[in-house]
Design a protein around this motif. Sequence first.
Motif, short mmCIF file in Angstrom:
data_model
loop_
_atom_site.label_atom_id
_atom_site.label_comp_id
_atom_site.label_asym_id
_atom_site.label_seq_id
_atom_site.Cartn_x
_atom_site.Cartn_y
_atom_site.Cartn_z
N ALA A 1 47.12 37.76 40.35
CA ALA A 1 47.27 38.71 41.13
C ALA A 1 48.92 38.93 41.04
O ALA A 1 49.61 38.20 41.03
CB ALA A 1 47.11 39.00 42.36
N TYR B 1 42.19 33.20 37.80
CA TYR B 1 42.60 34.38 38.56
C TYR B 1 43.94 34.54 38.94
O TYR B 1 44.75 33.64 39.32
CB TYR B 1 41.65 34.44 39.80
CG TYR B 1 41.74 35.85 40.75
CD1 TYR B 1 40.78 36.86 40.55
CD2 TYR B 1 42.78 35.88 41.74
CE1 TYR B 1 41.37 38.13 41.05
CE2 TYR B 1 43.22 37.32 42.42
CZ TYR B 1 42.21 38.18 42.30
OH TYR B 1 42.44 39.36 42.66
N ARG C 1 48.74 44.90 40.89
CA ARG C 1 48.58 45.71 42.16
C ARG C 1 49.55 46.83 42.31
O ARG C 1 50.84 46.54 42.21
CB ARG C 1 48.85 44.63 43.46
CG ARG C 1 47.99 43.58 43.79
CD ARG C 1 48.15 42.74 44.63
NE ARG C 1 47.03 41.46 44.88
CZ ARG C 1 47.33 40.54 45.49
NH1 ARG C 1 48.60 40.06 46.10
NH2 ARG C 1 46.25 39.70 45.72
N GLU D 1 38.95 42.38 45.18
CA GLU D 1 39.75 41.15 44.51
C GLU D 1 38.90 39.99 45.29
O GLU D 1 39.14 38.85 44.25
CB GLU D 1 41.19 41.34 45.14
CG GLU D 1 42.12 42.38 44.26
CD GLU D 1 43.58 41.97 44.61
OE1 GLU D 1 43.80 40.74 44.77
OE2 GLU D 1 44.41 42.77 44.55
N GLN D 2 38.67 39.91 46.35
CA GLN D 2 37.94 38.46 46.83
C GLN D 2 36.78 38.31 46.06
O GLN D 2 36.48 37.07 45.54
CB GLN D 2 37.68 38.65 48.10
CG GLN D 2 37.28 37.26 48.86
CD GLN D 2 38.43 36.26 48.74
OE1 GLN D 2 39.35 36.21 49.47
NE2 GLN D 2 38.01 35.24 48.09
N LYS E 1 39.60 47.44 47.97
CA LYS E 1 40.59 46.71 47.08
C LYS E 1 40.58 45.30 47.49
O LYS E 1 40.60 44.42 46.41
CB LYS E 1 41.81 47.46 46.95
CG LYS E 1 41.99 48.62 46.29
CD LYS E 1 41.31 48.73 44.70
CE LYS E 1 41.54 50.18 44.22
NZ LYS E 1 41.05 50.01 42.86
N SER F 1 44.50 40.97 38.42
CA SER F 1 44.58 42.03 39.22
C SER F 1 45.78 42.63 39.29
O SER F 1 47.06 41.87 39.82
CB SER F 1 44.06 41.72 40.78
OG SER F 1 42.61 41.47 40.85
N SER G 1 44.27 47.28 40.92
CA SER G 1 44.10 47.03 42.64
C SER G 1 45.59 47.90 43.06
O SER G 1 45.79 48.78 42.58
CB SER G 1 44.56 45.62 42.98
OG SER G 1 44.25 45.41 44.39
#
Length: 339
Positions: free
Chosen positions: A253, A251, A167, A149-150, A145, A165, A116
């Motif tokens: 990030a 999930y 980033r 991600e969503q 992006k 993810s 991401s």
Amino acid sequence: MKVLVTGGAGYIGSTVASACVDAGITPVILDNLSTGSAEFVQDRIFYQGDVGSAGLLARIFAEHPDIEATIHCAALASVEDSVRDPLAYYRENVAKTTALLEGLLAHGCHRLIFSSSAAIYRADGQPAITESAAIGATSPYGRTKVMAEQMFADVSASSPLRVISLRYFNPIGADPRMRSGRPGGRSTHALGLLIQADQHGIPFKIMGNRYATRDGTGVRDYVHVWDLALGHVAALRRFDALLPPHGGHRYEAINLGSGSGATVRELITAFESVVGHRVRVQQVGPRAGDVPGAYASTDKAGELLGWKPTLSLPDGIRSALEWAASEAAKQHLLVPAQT
């Protein structure tokens, strides 16, 4: 361990693949070579084709049923180009990622690490960006992006899929062993523009000097691409501990950056310290849409992945220059001698 690396012939994907090899992880590379280089996949398991091809994915998993995870690096990645041709970005970065995800689920590959970008964050004046910062992409690239991600978050909530993810902030430099680096040609990133300006003896343009920063120029977070690559290896190593197969949390990030920012003038100073001479600069007005900038908070990466950057801004500049010199030497050898 064997891992599918999409976009594994590109700048970041090839460096990730090299880090995997060094860690004893076998990369299986899928790339259509639209922007990647065949040179970067020599002596590696390589499939040329599209990440959205159901038939090709079926072949890959039939021939490599022991693939345990996917690192999805394949994408178009220029903010400037995305403004000119947004449809291409939604097709390549969203539609084909959807098709890839369908294939991964069909073949039982439920571990996914997604490349991401910090371009998803809203510019709200906060210098250190954490993963809980407001989302508000300002370009079609950034919005692709966000959408990916969503989608991953939604699908992981209703399927066996688990996703990390990562980033990225602003990757610079090259593989320390010079197996791969940023491709030449038109540059849109600051370091590439600075290298080109110095090589051609033209002024490097400083765009804007009235931002609320240390010296009035914009701040960016420059992270060495090798540190990024090692972050992916750390995510692979800790994947099941972070996202257990039968746990409720599916999930995550995580920012990967240097953890500190450098202004444009500080980038120039670091560059001059590496090359050993002053560079010509020209102060111009800011570009439309430019923001003061920010840098990554990397506390979460340290806590969850045991990762922290180890290479400095001068290290990144030095390896970028070494890579550029090696590429120039190759091009010189390819040009027939004049008689």
